[in-house]
Design an enzyme around this catalytic site. Structure first.
Site, short mmCIF file in Angstrom:
data_model
loop_
_atom_site.label_atom_id
_atom_site.label_comp_id
_atom_site.label_asym_id
_atom_site.label_seq_id
_atom_site.Cartn_x
_atom_site.Cartn_y
_atom_site.Cartn_z
N ASP A 21 -31.62 69.81 -5.86
CA ASP A 21 -32.97 69.34 -6.21
C ASP A 21 -32.83 68.58 -7.53
O ASP A 21 -31.76 68.55 -8.15
CB ASP A 21 -33.92 70.53 -6.35
CG ASP A 21 -35.35 70.12 -6.67
OD1 ASP A 21 -35.78 69.06 -6.18
OD2 ASP A 21 -36.04 70.83 -7.41
N SER A 22 -33.95 67.99 -7.95
CA SER A 22 -33.97 67.29 -9.23
C SER A 22 -33.82 68.25 -10.40
O SER A 22 -33.42 67.83 -11.48
CB SER A 22 -35.29 66.55 -9.38
OG SER A 22 -36.37 67.48 -9.26
N CYS A 84 -35.50 69.10 -1.96
CA CYS A 84 -36.42 68.30 -2.78
C CYS A 84 -37.13 67.34 -1.82
O CYS A 84 -36.46 66.59 -1.09
CB CYS A 84 -35.63 67.52 -3.82
SG CYS A 84 -36.61 66.33 -4.73
N GLU A 165 -41.96 72.97 -14.48
CA GLU A 165 -40.61 73.08 -15.03
C GLU A 165 -40.69 73.44 -16.52
O GLU A 165 -39.88 74.19 -17.04
CB GLU A 165 -39.83 71.78 -14.81
CG GLU A 165 -38.38 71.91 -15.11
CD GLU A 165 -37.44 71.53 -13.95
OE1 GLU A 165 -36.29 71.27 -14.25
OE2 GLU A 165 -37.81 71.51 -12.76
N CYS A 196 -43.61 70.09 -2.39
CA CYS A 196 -42.72 69.95 -3.54
C CYS A 196 -42.16 71.34 -3.80
O CYS A 196 -42.92 72.32 -3.80
CB CYS A 196 -43.48 69.45 -4.77
SG CYS A 196 -42.51 69.51 -6.29
N HIS A 198 -41.18 72.83 -6.28
CA HIS A 198 -41.63 73.54 -7.49
C HIS A 198 -42.91 74.34 -7.25
O HIS A 198 -43.18 75.31 -7.97
CB HIS A 198 -41.92 72.54 -8.62
CG HIS A 198 -40.69 72.00 -9.28
ND1 HIS A 198 -39.85 71.11 -8.67
CD2 HIS A 198 -40.19 72.20 -10.52
CE1 HIS A 198 -38.86 70.80 -9.50
NE2 HIS A 198 -39.05 71.45 -10.64
N1 DGL Z 1 -38.99 69.45 -6.45
C1 DGL Z 1 -39.18 68.04 -6.20
C2 DGL Z 1 -39.75 67.82 -4.80
O1 DGL Z 1 -39.73 68.70 -3.95
C3 DGL Z 1 -40.08 67.35 -7.17
C4 DGL Z 1 -39.85 67.43 -8.61
C5 DGL Z 1 -39.54 66.10 -9.24
O2 DGL Z 1 -40.43 65.24 -9.38
O3 DGL Z 1 -38.39 65.96 -9.60
O4 DGL Z 1 -40.24 66.74 -4.54
#
Ligand code: DGL
Length: 286
Positions: A21-22, A84, A165, A196, A198
């Site tokens: 993931d990011s 992600c 985050e 997402c 997160h």
């Molecule tokens: N966790 C990422 C997703 O599922 C998003 C977070 C980011 O913008 O890096 O899209």
């Protein structure tokens, strides 16, 4: 440092699952995968140097994520899971092409689209995600490609992943959530897709702001179940008798602080040891 890709090595059941993931959001998916498949070895990569992905171009995300795929292939991952939504929307096809037959590549979108395809008929479904995810229309396009006439009601909640985050499960996100969830697109919905990785961290806050009237679709378990099915289909489940829990390695591309390490616990629900592994971006092409 990144290793060299081993093009000749087929995936074996004892090889690790690679998840990225990011940042640390994908740990919600990693947790669900490990809870379901505790015997599997896991390599997690959080591209913290390039977080957030949600406001980057598809081209930029392809560059970052192909490099991560190279890293995971060099560590002999049998399956690479793009945990992600933003990267799944922007780079899934490019990563699949790059990886070829060296590993299975999965994204977090197809399992949820299949879930909606089979369960959401006649319902009004909302979806929140990053700008990259929402503007790609990937969920809607994949549903339509399945011949499903369901219309999704989407809204980009751009700042949410960064707030989560930074602050974790904290009341500061309530103000943002209120502003986003009162958007016209999300009114009178029966269910809301948390598109997402997160967002599951604050799903109780989302539920409360929606007065517990809306079913929240948390992709983590849906994706983990699909990972299990996929490994079984490919005869790649790690199933030797009397096995101990799999080994886990966690890499991040940027330097990190103690506060960051502490926040990983919120997402993965156990203390993890992070290793710093910078990405060298310029050399990979699709
Ligand atoms: N966790 C990422 C997703 O599922 C998003 C977070 C980011 O913008 O890096 O899209």
């Amino acid at each position: 440092m990144l290793g060299t890709r081993n093009l000749m090595r087929p995936p074996f059941s004892a090889h690790p699952i690679g998840i990225f993931d990011s940042g640390i959001g994908g740990l919600t998916v990693a947790r669900a995968v490990i809870d379901r498949l505790p015997q599997e070895h896991l390599i997690y990569f959080g591209d913290t140097a390039h977080f957030p992905y949600g406001d980057k171009s598809a081209h930029a995300l392809q560059g970052y994520t192909l490099k991560i795929a190279e890293h995971l292939l060099a560590r002999n991952c049998k399956l690479i899971l793009i945990a992600c939504n933003s990267a799944s929307a922007a780079a899934y096809d490019a990563i699949k092409t790059f990886v070829g037959n060296d590993a299975i590549v999965m994204n977090v979108i197809d399992p949820v689209v299949n879930h909606l395809h089979h369960t959401a008929a006649g319902k009004r479904i909302g979806l929140i995600g990053t700008r990259q995810t929402v503007n790609s229309h990937v969920y809607q396009n994949k549903l339509t490609a399945l011949g499903n006439s369901l219309e999704l009601h989407c809204h980009a909640t751009n700042l949410l992943a960064s707030a989560i985050e930074e602050f974790g499960d904290h009341g500061v996100t309530d103000t943002l959530l209120h502003a986003y969830l009162t958007h016209a697109n999300l009114q009178n919905i029966d269910a809301l897709v948390l598109a997402c990785t997160h967002y599951p961290i604050i799903k109780h806050r989302i539920a409360a702001l929606l007065n517990d009237r809306v079913t929240l679709i948390d992709p983590s378990d849906i994706v983990a179940a699909t990972v299990e099915r996929t490994l079984i289909q490919h005869n790649l489940l790690h199933t030797t008798a009397g096995m101990s829990p799999g080994q886990k390695h966690f890499y991040v591309s940027d330097e990190y602080t103690d506060a960051f390490v502490a926040s990983t616990r919120l997402f993965f629900k156990e203390t993890i040891h992070l290793e710093h592994c910078p990405l060298e971006i310029s050399t990979v092409t699709a």
